[in-house]
Design an enzyme around this catalytic site. Sequence first.
Site, PDB file in Angstrom:
ATOM      1  CD  GLU A  78      27.006 -36.850  17.725  1.00  0.00           C
ATOM      2  OE1 GLU A  78      27.943 -36.029  17.771  1.00  0.00           O
ATOM      3  OE2 GLU A  78      25.842 -36.587  18.063  1.00  0.00           O
ATOM      4  CB  CYS A 141      25.271 -41.280  23.261  1.00  0.00           C
ATOM      5  SG  CYS A 141      23.511 -41.660  23.258  1.00  0.00           S
ATOM      6  CG  HIS A 165      22.878 -38.508  19.119  1.00  0.00           C
ATOM      7  ND1 HIS A 165      24.162 -38.097  19.440  1.00  0.00           N
ATOM      8  CD2 HIS A 165      22.427 -39.184  20.211  1.00  0.00           C
ATOM      9  CE1 HIS A 165      24.461 -38.506  20.666  1.00  0.00           C
ATOM     10  NE2 HIS A 165      23.429 -39.160  21.157  1.00  0.00           N
TER      11      HIS A 165
END
Length: 213
Positions: A78, A141, A165
């Site tokens: 991310e 998350c 992820h």
Amino acid sequence: MKILVTGFDPFGGAHINPATEAIKLLPQQINGAEIITIQIPTVFRKSIDVLFRAIKKESPDMVICIGQAGGRYDITVERVAINVDDARIEDNEGNLPIDSPIFEDGAPAYFSDLPIKAMVQAMQAANIPASISNTAGTFVCNHLMYAALHYASQYQPDMKVGFIHIPYLVEQVVGKANTPSMNIQDIVRGLTVAIHAAIENKRDIKVQGGAIC
């Protein structure tokens, strides 16, 4: 060096979460760094409390949070976390925040300061499908990633923070046609390679990794 790696417990009626299963199998040392793993509850605010307690106890040099992204076919690192909770489903304690700031005094967004492109490139070189993601969602998350980055910005600016992820495990998609998955061995190998690259690269590399939309 000490690295804190977190993984969420099962949520949404599932009996397993690949994040927790994967961190259980990580080596205790990667590239000379001590690896500390903890499970995080998939619960708004409580997840932050558990993480902050662990950070204060362990004083890690790096925090890498791991979460499940069902529907993604590869391991995604991310880029950014945003200051909003907007839940599509309830968390594990029935909370369903809508358009709520995570921290009232927080920045609109924080960028990961991990070498995300180097991590992706290292996984790809190891034949693990991987890419950069530009959204961590608006569930727990993103909530946890944002909180970790906010904490670092306020109290521990030298601590590196990021989020990865991972796809469903193979056993999670039985009976779900055309749903991508990855076996646990490849997930663990990918995470190990990514963490190694995060340690190795003090600055990120300049390669293409963006998206048109």
